[in-house]
Write a protein that holds these residues in place. Structure first.
Motif, PDB file in Angstrom:
ATOM      1  N   UNK A  33       0.881  -1.165   0.000  1.00 53.84           N
ATOM      2  CA  UNK A  33       0.000   0.000   0.000  1.00 53.84           C
ATOM      3  C   UNK A  33       0.917   1.212   0.000  1.00 53.84           C
ATOM      4  N   UNK A  34       0.749   2.078  -0.991  1.00 50.52           N
ATOM      5  CA  UNK A  34       1.565   3.276  -1.117  1.00 50.52           C
ATOM      6  C   UNK A  34       0.641   4.482  -1.047  1.00 50.52           C
ATOM      7  N   UNK A  35       0.990   5.451  -0.198  1.00 53.59           N
ATOM      8  CA  UNK A  35       0.229   6.692  -0.064  1.00 53.59           C
ATOM      9  C   UNK A  35       1.114   7.826  -0.562  1.00 53.59           C
ATOM     10  N   UNK A  36       0.553   8.685  -1.406  1.00 57.33           N
ATOM     11  CA  UNK A  36       1.327   9.820  -1.903  1.00 57.33           C
ATOM     12  C   UNK A  36       0.426  11.025  -2.094  1.00 57.33           C
ATOM     13  N   UNK A  83       3.719   0.668   2.918  1.00 58.19           N
ATOM     14  CA  UNK A  83       3.605  -0.418   3.896  1.00 58.19           C
ATOM     15  C   UNK A  83       3.219  -1.701   3.192  1.00 58.19           C
ATOM     16  N   UNK A  84       3.459  -2.835   3.861  1.00 63.61           N
ATOM     17  CA  UNK A  84       2.976  -4.111   3.355  1.00 63.61           C
ATOM     18  C   UNK A  84       1.472  -4.194   3.582  1.00 63.61           C
ATOM     19  N   UNK A  85       0.750  -4.674   2.591  1.00 62.14           N
ATOM     20  CA  UNK A  85      -0.687  -4.911   2.712  1.00 62.14           C
ATOM     21  C   UNK A  85      -0.896  -6.255   3.387  1.00 62.14           C
ATOM     22  N   UNK A 117      -4.668   1.502   9.910  1.00 60.50           N
ATOM     23  CA  UNK A 117      -3.871   2.694  10.216  1.00 60.50           C
ATOM     24  C   UNK A 117      -3.390   3.373   8.940  1.00 60.50           C
ATOM     25  N   UNK A 118      -2.994   2.619   7.923  1.00 58.97           N
ATOM     26  CA  UNK A 118      -2.541   3.250   6.668  1.00 58.97           C
ATOM     27  C   UNK A 118      -3.694   4.014   6.017  1.00 58.97           C
TER      28      UNK A 118
END
Length: 131
Positions: free
Chosen positions: A83-86, A99-101, A110-111
């Motif tokens: 999971x990538x947040x940008x 983070x790892x999914x 939390x992500x």
């Protein structure tokens, strides 16, 4: 939601959901059950979200696409167990969070929550600690 006439609809009134959303660009091989906790984390913070399924495998590319298409400027890319947040302002290869999914339900939630907290400009939640 707003109702308005759109050209090319034959005079029909079309309902368009214009709420700003956090966008999630998700590889088409990721199941709904794998997204549940991430989406619940976003929802708990009161920020609407929208999911788009795509064949792209690179979570960085997916996150960048999601962020640049979001009116809130925040996007998540989910593929290959990441999971990538940008944000729309960061370069594609330099995401804000990754983070790892599926590490745990709490970590996934939390992500999602942290993505929404970026929108709300609140402090991020600490990820769970391994013991």
């Amino acid at each position: 939601q707003r109702r308005r006439h759109r050209p090319g609809t034959g005079g029909c009134v079309v309902t368009i959901d214009e709420r700003p959303t956090i966008n999630l660009a998700v590889h088409e091989g990721i199941g709904d059950e794998q997204l549940t906790q991430v989406l619940l984390g976003i929802e708990e913070e009161g920020v609407p979200s929208r999911v788009e399924r795509l064949p792209e495998l690179n979570p960085l590319t997916l996150a960048h696409r999601a962020a640049t298409s979001s009116r809130l400027g925040i996007g998540l890319g989910i593929a290959l167990d990441y999971v990538v947040v940008t944000t729309e302002k960061l370069p594609e290869q330099r995401p804000y969070l990754a983070h790892f999914l599926g590490r745990s339900e709490q970590a996934d939630r939390i992500i999602g929550s942290n993505a929404a907290r970026l929108v709300k400009r609140l402090p991020l939640r600490e990820p769970e600690r391994s013991q």
